[in-house]
Design an enzyme around this catalytic site. Structure first.
Site: not given
Length: 388
Positions: A73-74, A153, A203-204, A241, A329
């Site tokens: 996300g960042t 958040n 963000s996963g 990659t 964070c």
């Protein structure tokens, strides 16, 4: 028998869902190929990335080509804001955001100010809501981008993104809209056209995927300058990659939370409301942070007068409850939450904050245990503070 630990910090991160883990495993071993190569195992990796992109795009209601895979996300927030700002600089140098955005947005805006960009930080009300009228009032003839998070958040307040999008569309010149939707999957609609957004960050690891992977949606035609250079990956928009296992895992996790949203969400809302009502009833001078109803299904954020937040978290940890005081964070910071102070809370009250965020594995027994523990812990900490 020892009681199992209670995890109530899903807004910080979530366990990898079994379906996501199972989907990832082959791409660490027999399907390890680089998706930019042309031989068999490389084509397997490329197909996996393409399939993941298509599945995610179906949930967002966009073209697969509109998605850029990132490290989280960042990076997605940074890339969205810098990418539009530098690409559209010839038409304007003004950005609008809110005072309660994630630091990935706020610090990026700080950075852009060093390059001559101007930023307006729109205030919020005591519930953490930004007014569309306040956004409209902040616009100038040099505004090129507005960035407002879909849901906060820390306190869970859901913002009126659709209304903000509508007012931007009504402007005489095109102003692009970015939203940080990191907390939304499994709870809110992610359809980019329904939201009216031009860029969207995810963000996963917030919804059952692995850490270290995210995505950025960029609407076709939006100005965009890549922020990472090297190879031609992601249609020349993000070199490097691709993290194939993580991309596959993120897509699988998003499938799970969106597929199960209609059944899981009501149960989490019920547990959240039970937790909120119980805390407010049982603990004197407890305050709910954020809007009472326009909030994320899993978020219960409180402030307690006369309590040090760090001591509260340590006491809960000793009792087997994992929680936080706000954004993961900034957990090492001694400063009060910028979100809570922007909502008007005095610093001494903001320092006594507690964020409890639920997930699919949260149970009624977990909530009852917290409701049994928390009043005693708060009372003890208040007593100790008075004695000191």
């Amino acid at each position: 028998m020892a009681r199992r630990p209670i995890y109530l910090d899903y807004a910080a991160t979530s366990p990898v869902h079994p379906e996501a883990l199972a989907a990832m495993l082959p791409y660490f071993s027999e399907r390890f190929g680089n998706p930019s190569s042309i031989y068999g195992i490389a084509r397997q990796a490329r197909q996996a990335v393409d399939d993941a992109r298509e599945r995610i795009a179906s949930w967002l209601g966009c073209r697969p080509a509109d998605l850029i895979f990132t490290s989280g996300g960042t990076e997605s927030d940074n890339t969205a804001i810098k990418g539009v700002a530098f690409a559209a600089r010839a038409t304007g140098n003004h950005l609008v955001t809110t005072a309660i955005e994630h630091h990935a947005v706020l610090h990026t805006c700080d950075y852009l100010e060093k390059f001559g960009f101007e930023v307006t930080y729109v205030p919020v009300d005591s519930d953490g809501l930004v007014s569309p009228d306040a956004i409209a009032a902040a616009l100038t003839d040099r505004t090129i981008l507005v960035s407002v998070m879909l849901a906060n958040n820390e306190v869970g307040t859901v913002q009126p993104i659709r209304e903000i999008a509508a007012l931007l569309r009504a402007q005489p010149r095109r102003i692009w809209l970015h939203t940080d939707a990191v907390q939304a999957p499994g709870d809110l609609d992610l359809d980019v056209d329904a939201l009216g957004v031009d860029l969207l960050s995810l963000s996963g690891h917030k919804f059952g995927g692995p850490k270290g992977v995210g995505l950025l949606y960029v609407r076709r035609g939006a100005p965009f300058q890549p922020q990472q250079y090297g190879g031609s990956q992601e249609r020349n928009r993000r070199a490097g990659t691709e993290n194939v296992p993580a991309i596959v895992g993120m897509a699988a996790a998003l499938d799970v939370v969106m597929r199960e949203r209609e059944t899981v969400r009501p149960r989490i809302v019920r547990l959240r409301d039970r937790l909120i009502d119980g805390v407010l009833q049982c603990i004197p001078n407890a305050r709910l942070n954020g809007h009472r109803t326009l909030r994320l299904a899993n978020n219960a954020s409180f402030s307690f007068e006369g309590v040090d937040g760090e001591s509260l978290l340590m006491a809960l940890d000793l009792a087997g409850v994992a929680a936080s005081s706000g954004s993961a964070c900034t957990s090492a910071s001694l400063e009060p939450s910028h979100v809570l102070t922007a909502m008007g809370l005095p610093s001494e009250v903001a320092r006594g904050s507690l964020r409890l965020t639920l997930g699919p594995d949260t149970t009624d027994d977990d909530i009852q245990t917290v409701l049994d523990l928390l009043p005693t812990i708060v009372a003890r900490l208040r007593s100790a503070l008075v004695e000191a």
